[in-house]
Design a protein around this motif. Structure first.
Motif, mmCIF file in Angstrom:
data_model
loop_
_atom_site.group_PDB
_atom_site.id
_atom_site.type_symbol
_atom_site.label_atom_id
_atom_site.label_comp_id
_atom_site.label_asym_id
_atom_site.label_seq_id
_atom_site.Cartn_x
_atom_site.Cartn_y
_atom_site.Cartn_z
ATOM 1 N N ALA A 132 27.122 10.277 25.476
ATOM 2 C CA ALA A 132 26.328 10.839 24.385
ATOM 3 C C ALA A 132 26.341 9.917 23.162
ATOM 4 O O ALA A 132 25.310 9.699 22.525
ATOM 5 C CB ALA A 132 26.857 12.224 24.007
ATOM 6 N N ARG B 151 24.203 6.943 23.874
ATOM 7 C CA ARG B 151 22.787 7.309 23.861
ATOM 8 C C ARG B 151 22.279 7.406 22.421
ATOM 9 O O ARG B 151 21.197 6.926 22.098
ATOM 10 C CB ARG B 151 22.589 8.633 24.588
ATOM 11 N N ARG B 152 23.086 8.011 21.549
ATOM 12 C CA ARG B 152 22.669 8.148 20.153
ATOM 13 C C ARG B 152 22.636 6.801 19.444
ATOM 14 O O ARG B 152 21.742 6.526 18.659
ATOM 15 C CB ARG B 152 23.621 9.090 19.408
ATOM 16 N N GLN C 14 16.144 7.241 15.332
ATOM 17 C CA GLN C 14 15.599 8.595 15.335
ATOM 18 C C GLN C 14 14.154 8.559 15.812
ATOM 19 O O GLN C 14 13.226 8.776 15.049
ATOM 20 C CB GLN C 14 15.708 9.192 13.943
ATOM 21 N N ARG D 2 19.854 13.366 13.377
ATOM 22 C CA ARG D 2 20.910 12.723 14.156
ATOM 23 C C ARG D 2 21.471 13.734 15.157
ATOM 24 O O ARG D 2 22.586 14.230 15.006
ATOM 25 C CB ARG D 2 22.020 12.192 13.250
ATOM 26 N N PRO D 3 20.718 14.061 16.195
ATOM 27 C CA PRO D 3 21.178 15.059 17.180
ATOM 28 C C PRO D 3 22.521 14.670 17.784
ATOM 29 O O PRO D 3 22.738 13.511 18.145
ATOM 30 C CB PRO D 3 20.069 15.044 18.236
ATOM 31 N N GLY D 4 23.406 15.655 17.876
ATOM 32 C CA GLY D 4 24.716 15.420 18.454
ATOM 33 C C GLY D 4 25.752 14.915 17.469
ATOM 34 O O GLY D 4 26.947 14.990 17.731
ATOM 35 N N TRP D 5 25.307 14.407 16.325
ATOM 36 C CA TRP D 5 26.226 13.870 15.325
ATOM 37 C C TRP D 5 26.888 15.021 14.575
ATOM 38 O O TRP D 5 26.234 15.948 14.128
ATOM 39 C CB TRP D 5 25.455 12.985 14.351
ATOM 40 N N ARG E 278 26.536 20.495 13.848
ATOM 41 C CA ARG E 278 25.697 19.452 14.424
ATOM 42 C C ARG E 278 24.474 20.098 15.059
ATOM 43 O O ARG E 278 24.474 21.288 15.388
ATOM 44 C CB ARG E 278 26.454 18.645 15.479
ATOM 45 N N LYS F 123 22.134 20.365 18.261
ATOM 46 C CA LYS F 123 22.298 20.183 19.696
ATOM 47 C C LYS F 123 21.528 18.966 20.180
ATOM 48 O O LYS F 123 20.374 18.764 19.822
ATOM 49 C CB LYS F 123 21.819 21.434 20.425
ATOM 50 N N ASP F 124 22.171 18.136 20.980
ATOM 51 C CA ASP F 124 21.530 16.928 21.496
ATOM 52 C C ASP F 124 20.646 17.323 22.683
ATOM 53 O O ASP F 124 21.090 17.432 23.811
ATOM 54 C CB ASP F 124 22.580 15.917 21.944
#
Length: 232
Positions: A120, A123-124, A129, A175-178, A228, A230-231
């Protein structure tokens, strides 16, 4: 993003280093290990490292100081860092995230969870973005955010948010997942004409989730740390 990476594993316990190394190498990654903060900084500066798995409790220079050193140096600032932390180190986790670390995994951990978190983070870090469509809209699952128009739609239906709710949602969604700490959210959301405090962040999140309805789960609580998106 390349499927294989050069990953630096930093832990003073040899058993943990070997466990993490074994599982990463099974996924095809190249792994370098370090047993101290000093050697970790040296390797990160010398070699081309794609990601660092960093224990917080290290002899000499601890994980927080390693993070601070690397994130304030132009040649190493972009290297993603995933922290390993023992229970009871919540304050250190918050500090690490505020220093620029990308995520954390509490000890004891399962190799499967660690690998998932590493994927993850990669990937980020491997994409900007760019979950965007025309006219700068953010399209994340069932949520559509148009920053320029200060507009949000959930499953195609417009949702009326307060300025604070919109600002918080946009901050997380970019920033999904951050993981954002409450103080980071305060810094990112507050403006000249209104005040946001650590305590009011929880109130804003509660109101935002209510208005998001069936998509309320997109805004995730990270216990003891913050929130956060959700990714998806």
């Amino acid at each position: 993003m390349k499927s294989k990476a050069h990953i630096l594993v930093v832990d003073d316990e040899e058993d943990i280093r070997e466990l993490v190394k074994y599982n990463l190498e099974r996924e095809g990654h190249r792994v370098t290990c370090a047993g101290s903060g000093e050697s970790a900084v040296e390797i990160a500066r010398r070699d081309q490292v794609d990601l660092i798995v960093l224990d917080l409790m290290l002899p000499g220079i601890d994980g927080l100081e390693v993070t601070r050193t690397l994130k304030t140096s132009p040649e190493t600032a972009a290297i993603p860092i995933l922290m390993l932390s023992a229970k009871g180190e919540e304050a250190d986790i918050v500090t690490g995230l505020e220093l620029g670390a990308d995520d954390y995994v509490p000890k004891p951990f399962s190799p499967r969870e660690l690998l998932a978190r590493i994927r993850a983070v990669r990937r980020r870090s491997g994409k900007s973005q760019e979950k965007t469509a025309i006219d700068d809209a953010l399209l994340l699952g069932e949520i559509e955010i148009r920053p320029g128009m200060v507009q949000v739609k959930v499953s195609g239906e417009p949702v009326e948010l307060t300025f604070s709710e919109f600002s918080l949602l946009l901050l997380l969604a970019r920033r999904p997942g951050w993981v954002f700490t409450r103080s980071q959210i305060v810094d990112g959301v507050r403006g000249d004409n209104y005040a946001v405090t650590d305590r009011s962040v929880d109130v804003i999140v509660a109101g935002l989730r209510k208005k998001l309805g069936g998509c309320s789960g997109y805004v995730e609580t990270v216990r003891g740390i913050g929130y956060r998106f959700k990714d998806v």
